[in-house]
Design a protein around this motif. Sequence first.
Motif, short mmCIF file in Angstrom:
data_model
loop_
_atom_site.label_atom_id
_atom_site.label_comp_id
_atom_site.label_asym_id
_atom_site.label_seq_id
_atom_site.Cartn_x
_atom_site.Cartn_y
_atom_site.Cartn_z
N UNK A 14 0.80 -1.23 0.02
CA UNK A 14 0.08 -0.18 -0.05
C UNK A 14 0.98 1.26 0.03
N UNK A 15 0.48 1.97 -0.98
CA UNK A 15 1.25 3.30 -1.08
C UNK A 15 2.17 3.31 -2.14
N UNK A 16 2.55 2.02 -2.65
CA UNK A 16 3.57 2.16 -3.72
C UNK A 16 2.98 2.36 -5.17
N UNK A 17 3.60 2.10 -6.10
CA UNK A 17 3.20 2.89 -7.41
C UNK A 17 3.59 1.46 -8.45
N UNK A 18 2.83 1.43 -9.55
CA UNK A 18 3.02 0.51 -10.56
C UNK A 18 2.49 1.58 -12.03
N UNK A 19 3.13 0.94 -13.10
CA UNK A 19 2.68 1.25 -14.54
C UNK A 19 2.26 0.32 -15.35
N UNK A 20 1.16 0.20 -15.67
CA UNK A 20 0.84 -0.78 -16.65
C UNK A 20 1.05 -0.11 -17.99
N UNK A 21 1.34 -1.10 -18.73
CA UNK A 21 1.49 -0.92 -20.33
C UNK A 21 0.41 -1.79 -21.08
N UNK A 22 0.24 -1.21 -22.41
CA UNK A 22 -0.81 -1.88 -23.23
C UNK A 22 -0.23 -1.72 -24.62
N UNK A 23 0.09 -2.86 -25.21
CA UNK A 23 0.61 -2.39 -26.48
C UNK A 23 -0.54 -3.01 -27.68
N UNK A 60 -12.44 7.03 -13.13
CA UNK A 60 -13.18 6.77 -12.02
C UNK A 60 -12.92 7.61 -10.75
N UNK A 61 -14.07 7.86 -10.20
CA UNK A 61 -13.71 8.79 -8.93
C UNK A 61 -12.81 8.10 -7.89
N UNK A 62 -12.73 6.78 -7.82
CA UNK A 62 -12.08 6.11 -6.80
C UNK A 62 -10.58 6.24 -7.27
N UNK A 63 -10.10 6.74 -8.42
CA UNK A 63 -8.87 6.78 -8.80
C UNK A 63 -8.33 8.27 -9.28
N UNK A 64 -9.42 9.08 -9.19
CA UNK A 64 -8.84 10.35 -9.46
C UNK A 64 -7.80 10.78 -8.57
N UNK A 65 -6.74 11.76 -9.24
CA UNK A 65 -5.77 11.95 -8.36
C UNK A 65 -4.67 11.09 -8.06
N UNK A 66 -4.83 9.77 -8.43
CA UNK A 66 -3.86 8.90 -8.14
C UNK A 66 -3.33 8.13 -9.41
N UNK A 67 -4.43 7.81 -10.27
CA UNK A 67 -3.87 7.17 -11.64
C UNK A 67 -3.87 8.32 -12.61
N UNK A 84 -0.01 5.60 -5.29
CA UNK A 84 -0.55 5.55 -3.89
C UNK A 84 -1.59 4.41 -3.82
N UNK A 85 -1.26 3.32 -4.40
CA UNK A 85 -2.03 2.02 -4.61
C UNK A 85 -2.44 1.82 -3.04
N UNK A 86 -3.85 1.13 -3.19
CA UNK A 86 -4.34 0.73 -1.88
C UNK A 86 -4.87 -0.73 -2.08
N UNK A 108 -5.26 -9.26 -22.07
CA UNK A 108 -5.41 -10.63 -21.41
C UNK A 108 -5.65 -10.30 -20.01
N UNK A 109 -5.45 -9.16 -19.61
CA UNK A 109 -5.45 -9.09 -18.09
C UNK A 109 -4.12 -9.10 -17.62
N UNK A 110 -3.77 -8.41 -16.49
CA UNK A 110 -2.68 -8.25 -15.69
C UNK A 110 -3.07 -8.24 -14.38
N UNK A 111 -2.54 -8.84 -13.38
CA UNK A 111 -3.00 -8.90 -11.93
C UNK A 111 -2.06 -7.86 -11.31
N UNK A 112 -2.83 -7.04 -10.49
CA UNK A 112 -2.37 -5.95 -9.76
C UNK A 112 -2.84 -6.42 -8.13
N UNK A 113 -1.94 -6.66 -7.40
CA UNK A 113 -2.17 -7.04 -5.82
C UNK A 113 -1.49 -6.13 -5.05
N UNK A 114 -2.29 -5.41 -4.28
CA UNK A 114 -1.77 -4.38 -3.24
C UNK A 114 -1.87 -4.82 -1.91
N UNK A 115 -0.66 -5.09 -1.11
CA UNK A 115 -0.72 -5.55 0.11
C UNK A 115 -0.89 -4.48 1.13
N UNK A 116 -1.60 -4.91 2.35
CA UNK A 116 -1.91 -3.69 3.47
C UNK A 116 -0.61 -3.80 4.30
#
Length: 116
Positions: A14-23, A60-67, A84-86, A108-116
């Motif tokens: 939690x609080x970390x960052x990731x960048x997803x890419x789509x080609x 989405x409202x839930x990600x505004x300011x973070x994504x 600031x992933x949660x 195909x989908x990519x899994x994002x897992x955020x630990x507390x």
Amino acid sequence: QVQLVESGGGLVQAGGSLRLSCAASGSTFSVNTMGWYRQAPGKQRELVARISISGSTNYADSVKGRFTISRTNDKNTVYLQMNNLQPEDTAIYYCHAARSAVSLAWGQGTLVTVSS
């Protein structure tokens, strides 16, 4: 046909960052909108962010300011910078391409897992 290949998912605290890419490849000339959706366990797939060929964006409202979504048309690549992933962001994230409300392709989908 359009093909989408995603990358960048993983496990972060939690609080970390990731960048997803789509080609995108194939008939990319037909695409005028690209977006990121996510689906968490037991929940419906929801729109996270969208960008049009003109550069306008929606979040989405839930990600505004973070994504942040961005698109590099010359490379046919779309990014989703996630800060600031949660734990509630944990989901499978899917890239999507469309033309005037007509769905063209899903990644195909990519899994994002955020630990507390």
